[in-house]
Write a protein that holds these residues in place. Structure first.
Motif: not given
Length: 329
Positions: A25-42, A149-157
């Motif tokens: 749900e957070q991911l879909m909300e971020a995708l639909k938010d025009n003010e969000v350009a960078m999303i990280g899924l970790y 949208l990036i997927t990563t194993r690290s929150e630091a990334v």
């Protein structure tokens, strides 16, 4: 890329699990938010980030959220020319033959991408901060319609890449993992209690990782009780060397799946595939020629016979979730 015949199973099942709903749900909300350009899924390796990323690709297309959606594997070794080629081919764009330089290609790619009004670029399996300028991905300041949208194993990334939304994908709960394991291993009410008990213990050893659950359960499906006992013993005693702590559980499970293969051809083919670069899409014809040259398929009378042997072994590896089928849009 995902296991052939397993992508739909994992995506449909894992998205229905309660533990996955908040992240989805957070991911879909971020995708639909025009003010969000960078999303990280970790999240931990093997927890299902790629599966969710690919599911988002399907949903974004089905709901027409973007004019173009690109899914690009990155991997631990950043190969800029390969990433550029993947993006370009997904756009149906070809670089001029005489243009080999990364910088020139980046400029052309950026110009092409800015022509898309609403664009989603999914960069899968990112291990370090990426230079979008060197690749050719337009920055949000220069193209408001480009979302990454990036997927990563690290929150630091996620932090280093200035992700405005950072979403954690947790492992499955023990009950969710057990439900997934039962379905993949065909555990039913008619299964002997002793096997059910062993299956539950083995499911626990998979540590809530969908990739590990799918691999182990599929190789034990229909096996005798003694083989379940052996599998449990191997998982408990296995101690992989030189593997970072967060990845040891999926590695142990995948090793067990490899050990359980009942075909030496399939084992040899798996090892042959491992020498190709990460995320490389291996053509069947190339794999067949290498298999013949290295004697993986043994004595065969014709090329077609060898090719059939390779395909049969490949199917066995995919059904065991050890070999991944290339994802094509």
């Amino acid at each position: 890329t995902l296991p052939f015949g397993t992508h739909d199973f994992l995506s449909e099942k894992s998205l229905t699990f309660e533990s996955r709903q908040p992240a989805y749900e957070q991911l879909m909300e971020a995708l639909k938010d025009n003010e969000v350009a960078m999303i990280g899924l970790y999240g931990m390796g093997g927890c299902g980030k790629t599966t969710l990323g690919m599911e988002v690709t399907k949903i974004a297309k089905a709901e027409d959220l973007f004019d173009k959606v690109l899914f690009v594997p990155v991997s631990s070794t950043v190969d800029v020319p390969r990433i550029q080629e993947k993006i370009a081919s997904s756009m149906g764009y070809g670089f001029p033959e005489n243009e080999k330089g990364e910088r020139e290609r980046a400029q052309r790619l950026c110009m092409r991408l800015t022509q898309e009004n609403k664009l989603l670029v999914i960069l899968d399996d990112v291990w370090e901060k990426l230079d979008f300028g060197a690749i050719g991905i337009p920055f949000f300041e220069h193209h408001k319609g480009c979302k990454v949208l990036i997927t990563t194993r690290s929150e630091a990334v996620c932090t280093s890449m200035d992700c405005q939304r950072m979403i954690h994908l947790p492992i499955l709960t023990s009950e969710e993992a057990w439900a997934l394991f039962q379905e993949k291993a065909l555990i039913t009410e008619g299964t002997p209690d002793t096997v059910k008990h062993l299956a539950r213990l083995i499911s626990n050893e998979c540590k809530g990782l969908p990739v590990a659950i799918a691999a182990v359960a599929s190789t034990l499906k229909g096996k005798a009780e003694v083989e379940w006992r052996v599998a449990l013993g191997r998982l408990k005693s296995s101690k992989p060397m030189n593997i970072e702590k967060g990845l040891q559980d999926p590695y142990k499970c995948l090793q067990l799946s490899y050990d359980n293969l009942d075909s030496e051809e399939a084992k040899s083919l798996f090892l042959l595939c491992s020498v190709f670069p990460e995320d490389y899409e291996i053509p069947t014809e190339l794999l067949t020629r290498c298999a013949i040259g290295l004697g993986v398929v043994g004595e065969v009378r014709s090329y077609e016979e060898a090719r059939s042997e390779v395909i049969a072994a490949k199917i066995k590896l995919m059904s065991s979730c050890l070999l991944l089928n290339a994802f094509h849009e």
